[in-house]
Design an enzyme around this catalytic site. Structure first.
Site, short mmCIF file in Angstrom:
data_model
loop_
_atom_site.label_atom_id
_atom_site.label_comp_id
_atom_site.label_asym_id
_atom_site.label_seq_id
_atom_site.Cartn_x
_atom_site.Cartn_y
_atom_site.Cartn_z
N TYR A 164 -75.08 9.47 82.82
CA TYR A 164 -75.02 9.10 81.41
C TYR A 164 -73.83 9.76 80.70
O TYR A 164 -73.01 9.07 80.08
CB TYR A 164 -76.33 9.49 80.71
N LYS A 168 -70.29 8.03 79.32
CA LYS A 168 -69.97 8.18 77.89
C LYS A 168 -68.60 8.84 77.70
O LYS A 168 -67.85 8.47 76.80
CB LYS A 168 -71.05 9.00 77.19
#
Length: 420
Positions: A164, A168
């Site tokens: 994640y 990002k």
């Protein structure tokens, strides 16, 4: 003199992505409530996720990495585009310690300094692996696990703890590299929690960040957890994040060529530790226990906090794994043995290990998020907004953690998530 936030939003056309996400809902509600004369709101709705778990790395790259680039390219084509405000996460810093600055990423930068990160290469590696797995006609469960492992391995190769924050980070790199003259603001919130005051205190949607631990503890399912009691849990109410977004947009709209990062959190100005949160949760559920399926109150113990993985693994082995192995051995020796005898223990082990794996980078976190840019924004906007300061409050120093956790946040979890 810059307009205040209410004036700024009048007659504006705003595209909001990430709807119907938790933060996006609060952001849109805020705009409509304080400025009904906003010109237009375009809401980019997220379609139902029909992608199987096997493509979670594929999906992470497309949404978290290339999604911001697609929005940027669209924004640059707008005739009167004034600003792109992108919501990222403070934890793209990985597991760094110390005071973490509000700085942008350079294209190809890695957290560990080993080699250069090439985003196109990461995409190609993912595509080739998917192609290879499909060609081998692997079962979906095997593909899912393989892609999950691939994402983790690529993230850790470059210094990030999980897929994640890795994806990002790459999304931020693309924005910085491709923005040209369009003003870009990057909001990096920490662990987003329930509303502090608006539209009303305690509203939350789903279990977020540390909430899984709080709920599991309240239900009596969590007797032990991995955490450094002195680690700061950087919590921030969702309405404060939305207020910071509106203020940042008003501050930077139309300022060509600018790129600014804002940490929106509490660790620098008003820190709370894991031990403090644990004590507050223990006090709450002791006084107001949840009710079990049999109708009786769930009694919670203080619980055990272990500060290293070695301690946690040893504890789990003594308390659960050895008894579980003995029960399974009995099942092998005596075929008539009821297998349900050890299912509950197995479930407890899996719950604990899943939570530990999810939260390990955060509950052992040693960093403090510098919010100098955000503090400057607070001071500047305080003068501009004057009597409307309370309407756009995003100062973590105003949070009384004991009051917030015990009278707002946990009751909100029970009311809006557990539905009790």
């Amino acid at each position: 003199m810059e307009p205040n936030c209410v004036q700024f939003l009048q007659d504006k056309t705003i595209l909001v992505t990430g709807v119907p996400g938790f933060l996006a809902k609060v952001f849109v509600e805020k705009i409509l409530r304080i400025q009904p004369k906003v010109k237009k709101l375009f809401l980019l709705l997220r379609a139902a996720d029909n992608e199987s778990a096997m493509q979670r790395y594929d999906v992470g790259l497309r949404i978290n990495t290339f999604g911001p680039l697609n929005v940027l390219n669209f924004a640059k084509k707008c005739v009167k585009g004034q600003l792109l405000l992108h919501v990222s996460t403070a934890y793209i810093c990985g597991e760094q310690s110390g005071l973490l600055q509000e700085k942008t990423f350079n294209m190809g930068e890695t957290l560990n300094g080993h080699g250069k990160l090439v985003i196109e290469t990461e995409m190609e590696i993912m595509k080739q692996k998917m192609k290879e797995l499909h060609k081998q006609d692997c079962p979906e469960e095997e593909i899912a696990q393989t892609m999950k492992d691939l994402g983790m391995s690529r993230a850790k190769l470059h210094g990030w703890p999980n897929t994640y924050v890795f994806t990002k980070s790459m999304g931020e790199m693309l924005l910085g590299n491709q923005r040209e003259n369009l003003p870009v603001v990057i909001i990096r919130p920490t662990m987003i929690t329930s509303t502090f005051s608006e539209p009303f205190p305690g509203w939350i949607e789903g279990l977020r960040t540390i909430d899984s631990v709080i709920v599991a503890y309240g239900k009596g399912r969590l007797k032990c957890f991995l955490a450094d009691p002195n680690s700061v849990l950087d919590l921030i109410p969702v309405d404060m994040v939305a207020n910071a977004m509106v203020n940042a947009a008003a501050r930077h709209a139309g300022k060509l060529g600018s790129q600014t990062v804002y940490h929106v959190g509490s660790s620098c100005k008003n820190p709370i530790t894991f031990e403090q949160v644990h004590n507050l949760a223990a006090r709450y559920f002791t006084k107001k226990p949840l009710i079990g399926r049999d109708g009786s109150p769930i009694i919670v113990s203080k619980g055990t906090i272990l500060s290293t993985m070695a301690q946690f693994s040893f504890y789990m082995t003594l308390r659960y794994k050895l008894p579980l192995q003995m029960l399974r051995l009995i099942g092998i020796i005596y075929p008539w043995w009821d297998g349900n005898k050890y299912k509950d223990i197995d479930r407890k082990i899996k719950l604990a290990m899943r939570l530990v794996e999810l939260y390990r980078p955060y509950v052992l976190f040693k960093g403090i998020f510098d919010d100098s840019n955000t503090e400057l924004l607070r001071l500047e906007r305080k003068e501009v907004n004057k009597e409307m300061n309370d309407v756009f409050q995003f100062d973590p120093k105003t949070i009384d953690w004991e009051d917030y956790i015990t009278t707002i946040h946990i009751p909100g979890l029970i009311t809006y998530v557990l539905r009790k």
